[in-house]
Design a protein around this motif. Structure first.
Motif, mmCIF file in Angstrom:
data_model
loop_
_atom_site.group_PDB
_atom_site.id
_atom_site.type_symbol
_atom_site.label_atom_id
_atom_site.label_comp_id
_atom_site.label_asym_id
_atom_site.label_seq_id
_atom_site.Cartn_x
_atom_site.Cartn_y
_atom_site.Cartn_z
ATOM 1 N N LEU A 103 0.812 -1.217 0.000
ATOM 2 C CA LEU A 103 0.000 0.000 0.000
ATOM 3 C C LEU A 103 0.848 1.269 0.000
ATOM 4 O O LEU A 103 0.325 2.360 -0.207
ATOM 5 N N SER A 104 2.139 1.136 0.252
ATOM 6 C CA SER A 104 3.002 2.318 0.311
ATOM 7 C C SER A 104 4.069 2.240 -0.766
ATOM 8 O O SER A 104 4.525 1.149 -1.138
ATOM 9 N N ASP A 105 4.488 3.393 -1.246
ATOM 10 C CA ASP A 105 5.546 3.448 -2.251
ATOM 11 C C ASP A 105 6.863 2.939 -1.693
ATOM 12 O O ASP A 105 7.609 2.233 -2.379
ATOM 13 N N SER A 106 7.172 3.304 -0.461
ATOM 14 C CA SER A 106 8.441 2.862 0.141
ATOM 15 C C SER A 106 8.471 1.345 0.283
ATOM 16 O O SER A 106 9.494 0.700 0.013
ATOM 17 N N GLY A 107 7.339 0.767 0.696
ATOM 18 C CA GLY A 107 7.276 -0.692 0.807
ATOM 19 C C GLY A 107 7.407 -1.362 -0.540
ATOM 20 O O GLY A 107 8.085 -2.389 -0.684
ATOM 21 N N ARG A 108 6.808 -0.772 -1.558
ATOM 22 C CA ARG A 108 6.875 -1.326 -2.907
ATOM 23 C C ARG A 108 8.317 -1.328 -3.416
ATOM 24 O O ARG A 108 8.793 -2.322 -3.970
ATOM 25 N N VAL A 109 9.024 -0.226 -3.200
ATOM 26 C CA VAL A 109 10.418 -0.123 -3.641
ATOM 27 C C VAL A 109 11.285 -1.133 -2.896
ATOM 28 O O VAL A 109 12.130 -1.816 -3.494
ATOM 29 N N PHE A 110 11.058 -1.257 -1.585
ATOM 30 C CA PHE A 110 11.848 -2.189 -0.771
ATOM 31 C C PHE A 110 11.650 -3.630 -1.251
ATOM 32 O O PHE A 110 12.625 -4.375 -1.435
ATOM 33 N N MET A 126 -6.409 8.250 -7.586
ATOM 34 C CA MET A 126 -5.352 7.996 -6.606
ATOM 35 C C MET A 126 -5.429 6.560 -6.086
ATOM 36 O O MET A 126 -4.414 5.910 -5.862
ATOM 37 N N ASN A 127 -6.650 6.086 -5.916
ATOM 38 C CA ASN A 127 -6.824 4.697 -5.481
ATOM 39 C C ASN A 127 -6.316 3.728 -6.543
ATOM 40 O O ASN A 127 -5.674 2.713 -6.233
ATOM 41 N N SER A 128 -6.577 4.029 -7.808
ATOM 42 C CA SER A 128 -6.111 3.151 -8.887
ATOM 43 C C SER A 128 -4.587 3.140 -8.964
ATOM 44 O O SER A 128 -3.973 2.098 -9.227
ATOM 45 N N LEU A 129 -3.947 4.297 -8.725
ATOM 46 C CA LEU A 129 -2.483 4.354 -8.756
ATOM 47 C C LEU A 129 -1.868 3.641 -7.551
ATOM 48 O O LEU A 129 -0.753 3.126 -7.632
ATOM 49 N N ARG A 130 -2.609 3.613 -6.446
ATOM 50 C CA ARG A 130 -2.132 2.833 -5.306
ATOM 51 C C ARG A 130 -2.091 1.344 -5.651
ATOM 52 O O ARG A 130 -1.162 0.620 -5.263
#
Length: 710
Positions: free
Chosen positions: A415-422, A661-665
């Motif tokens: 759900l988070s960009d930082s988590g996705r990158v990690f 924004m929900n779709s981009l999440r």
């Protein structure tokens, strides 16, 4: 000569009317032990113990007849290993002429044994059961001698004579009152077990199956263990023999009557499983092995799990039973049930035991197939890596592979960009570790590396990975061809991607061909060739329809083909909508809904149809139905925002922004969402932000595949 094998009373002075040369002399001469040899030679041929045994045998009664004497001497030669000499002795017994007397003796004396006293059993003129047993033993030893000399077909014919004689005398099977230590019964039981073995050794499997069935069709007083051994052996030859046979007198009207080898084998194995569960016979892992094979060929994995659960606790260790059950349920498609069982393996109750690596790896593999179980799969894979030692070092690379796949899945549901990158970074690192160890042995590692790089839009690296993967599997993988074509399409080389698909169509199986046909049609749409795309969809739907009429699909392929058919109808509906052929589009949507009414894609296409007719409110309702079925269905989220924007009014823009924004999440690389978000920013006067969003939409669209990579 003195011997009373027959147990009958003969007069001492009654002569044996045979040739002047004594039987003993002739028989001993045939075996190389003639009277021409000296005393020293005789002693060199026989040990003292053997001489004593022969002498005691010959003193058991008053006299013997010609056939009984030959039976005794033949047995002696067989026991010494002189099989050729034993045959020469046995050939002198005319069993064919004795068969009627033997049949009568077995029939009459068995009946007398049940109804009359022992004194009445001594009827002159009828063989005793002891005499019959001695002659049956002679036939059996003759068959075994032929077997030792590799004359299997002749041996089988001799052995079959025993069954013919006893079965003629006892057509309803062996009576229960027959003593267990009766030599006649024991000889017959040995013949029952030997005959199918001889036919197998002779390479005549049809006759072997007939012999097994003959042994099982009537009650022959076999003890449970020997009877079960025959049932197991028949099941094995039915499963693995490669000869399809039908049961005699098949009841075609009875649906429960076995009609094929596999059905008959399963019936036998179910009987054996019941005996195992009741403790009637000893534990035999071969029964489970045969049952596993038979049910696997029928895709009856859940049935296998049920039988496995019925076994006594001592049959398997607890962890091994859990692992076996998890395999069954996962093969049956019940992944959640399998994972629940595997969680017990790594639970607190097993913390004191050594980790069961196969169970942990299976858990990591099953979790890698569903992004919703990604974090659970990461835990499974980590436990394998943490518990690895010198004995299990070779499992480490497999664990790194599944760890990388689960990290990639975790990135897609983060759900988070930082988590996705990690998670993306950890995925690539884990897969590289697996590749550094097993790159030449496991092409799947290279495939997943290509997939992760493609998702992160590292298209050059992904292309190199997939070319290496294609070389490793010799171009025989449908999913490899599909991913390679998608990577090429992401580089906007649609014609090259279509060429790859054409090559793949000749190299893959049926399901792979159907998936590739749909991809070819999508590529033709991307090249603005709607007529060619429509023809490709027609071919795809015709193939699916033709296969439906055969009705011989397994559950897995049926589900895949059904989903492909729905997607094909929806793709066609979208093509016709863009061509403004709305009536044809409606027909296609109706076809898709007839296959699955509550399919989010079908309601999304319905919404697009309403949009084409400028019926915005109806379109919003259709998109809402799609989202009620699947709340995270990104195409409907984006289309809802677009419809709200078209309806005008500044009050709808914040709602549309929320949807985008929900779709981009959920899907950060969706260029349509970025483009519409840029339009909203432009309308709201945020021009710099709009410019950034337009730039992101352009870059993502220029590297977007025609279909999603996953």
């Amino acid at each position: 000569m003195l011997c009373a094998c027959s147990g009958e009373q003969f007069k001492v002075e009654e002569p044996i009317s045979r040739s002047p040369e004594s039987l003993a002399t002739r028989d001993f001469s045939a075996s190389g032990l003639s009277s021409r040899t000296g005393t020293g030679d005789w002693d060199s041929k026989f040990e003292d113990a053997q001489v004593d045994e022969a002498e005691s045998t010959l003193k058991e009664a008053l006299s013997l007849n010609y056939e009984e004497a030959r039976a005794l001497l033949g047995r002696l030669e067989y026991q010494k290993g002189n099989f050729d000499a034993a045959l020469q002795v046995f050939y002198g017994i005319d069993i064919k002429s004795l068969s009627p007397r033997m049949i009568k003796a077995i029939s009459d004396r068995t009946l007398q044994h049940n109804l009359k006293s022992k004194r009445e059993n001594t009827v002159v003129g009828v063989m005793s059961l002891h005499s019959v047993s001695l002659l049956l033993e002679a036939i059996l030893l003759k068959a075994k001698s032929l077997q030792e000399m590799s004359r299997f077909k002749e041996a089988a014919k001799e052995c079959k004579m025993i069954l013919d004689i006893v079965e003629s005398a006892l057509p309803n099977g062996m009576p229960d009152s027959m003593p267990e230590d009766c030599k006649l019964q024991e000889m017959f039981h040995k013949a029952l077990e030997l005959l199918p073995v001889l036919w197998i050794e002779a390479g005549i499997l049809n006759e072997a199956i007939v012999a097994y069935r003959r042994a099982l069709v009537k009650p022959w007083n076999l003890n449970p263990q020997r009877l079960s051994a025959l049932q197991k052996d028949l099941a094995a030859i039915l499963l693995y023999g490669g000869v399809e046979t039908t049961l005699p007198q098949v009841k075609t009207w009875d649906s429960n009557y076995p009609k094929t080898n596999t059905e008959e084998a399963l019936l036998l194995l179910f009987i054996l499983m019941k005996k195992l569960s009741c403790g009637e016979i000893k534990w035999d892992p071969e029964i489970i092995s045969h049952l596993t094979f038979a049910l696997s060929t029928c895709d009856q994995f859940e049935c296998l799990a049920v039988h496995l659960e019925q076994l006594l606790p001592r049959a398997y260790k607890r962890i091994e039973r859990w692992f076996f059950l998890a395999l069954c349920y996962s093969a049956a498609g019940q992944v959640e049930c399998a994972l629940n069982i595997l969680n017990k393996v790594s639970g607190s109750s097993e913390s004191e035991h050594e980790p069961h690596i196969p169970s942990l790896l299976l858990g990591a593999k099953l979790c890698s197939q569903d992004p919703n179980h990604a974090h659970e799969g990461i835990n499974f894979a980590r436990k394998v890596i943490e518990s690895s030692n010198k004995k299990t070092e070779h499992f480490k690379s497999i664990a790194h592979k599944f760890l990388g796949v689960n990290y990639g899945n975790a990135a897609r549901v983060s759900l988070s960009d930082s988590g996705r990158v990690f998670y993306h970074e950890e995925s690539i690192n884990s897969l590289n570790k697996a590749a550094s160890v097993d790159v030449n042995d496991d092409p799947e590692v290279v495939f997943y590396l290509g997939l992760e790089n493609a998702i992160q839009r590292n298209l050059d690296v992904a292309f190199s990975n997939m070319m290496l993967y294609s070389d490793m599997v010799a171009g025989s993988s449908p999913k490899g061809f599909t991913l390679l074509a998608l990577i090429v399409s992401a580089e906007q080389r649609f014609k090259d991607a279509e060429t790859i698909v054409d090559i793949a169509l000749d190299e893959t199986g049926r399901i792979g061909q159907l998936e590739l046909l749909r991809l070819k049609a999508v590529l033709q749409i991307a090249q603005e060739q709607p007529k060619q795309a429509i023809e490709s969809y027609k071919v795809l739907l015709a193939l699916i329809q033709a296969h439906d009429e055969l009705k011989n699909k397994n559950i897995g392929s049926e589900a895949i083909e059904r989903n492909l058919e729905i997607e094909a109808w929806l793709d066609l509906a979208n093509v016709y909508t863009k061509l403004e052929s709305l009536s044809d589009a409606e027909i296609c949507v109706t076809k898709a809904k007839s296959k699955e009414f509550y399919h989010p894609g079908a309601w999304h296409s319905t919404g697009l149809l309403f949009e084409a007719k400028s019926l915005h409110n109806e379109a919003l309702i259709a998109f809402s139905v799609a989202l009620s079925i699947e709340p995270d269905y990104v195409p409907s989220i984006v289309s809802t925002a677009e419809t709200l924007m078209k309806m005008g009014g500044t009050e709808t823009l914040p709602i549309a922004r929320s949807f985008l924004m929900n779709s981009l999440r959920l899907e950060p690389t969706n260029h349509d969402a970025w483009f519409n978000l840029a339009l909203i920013c432009k309308k709201e006067g945020f021009l710099l932000q709009a410019a950034d969003f337009f730039q992101a939409a352009h870059e993502l669209e220029s590297s977007a595949p025609v279909q999603s990579f996953v």
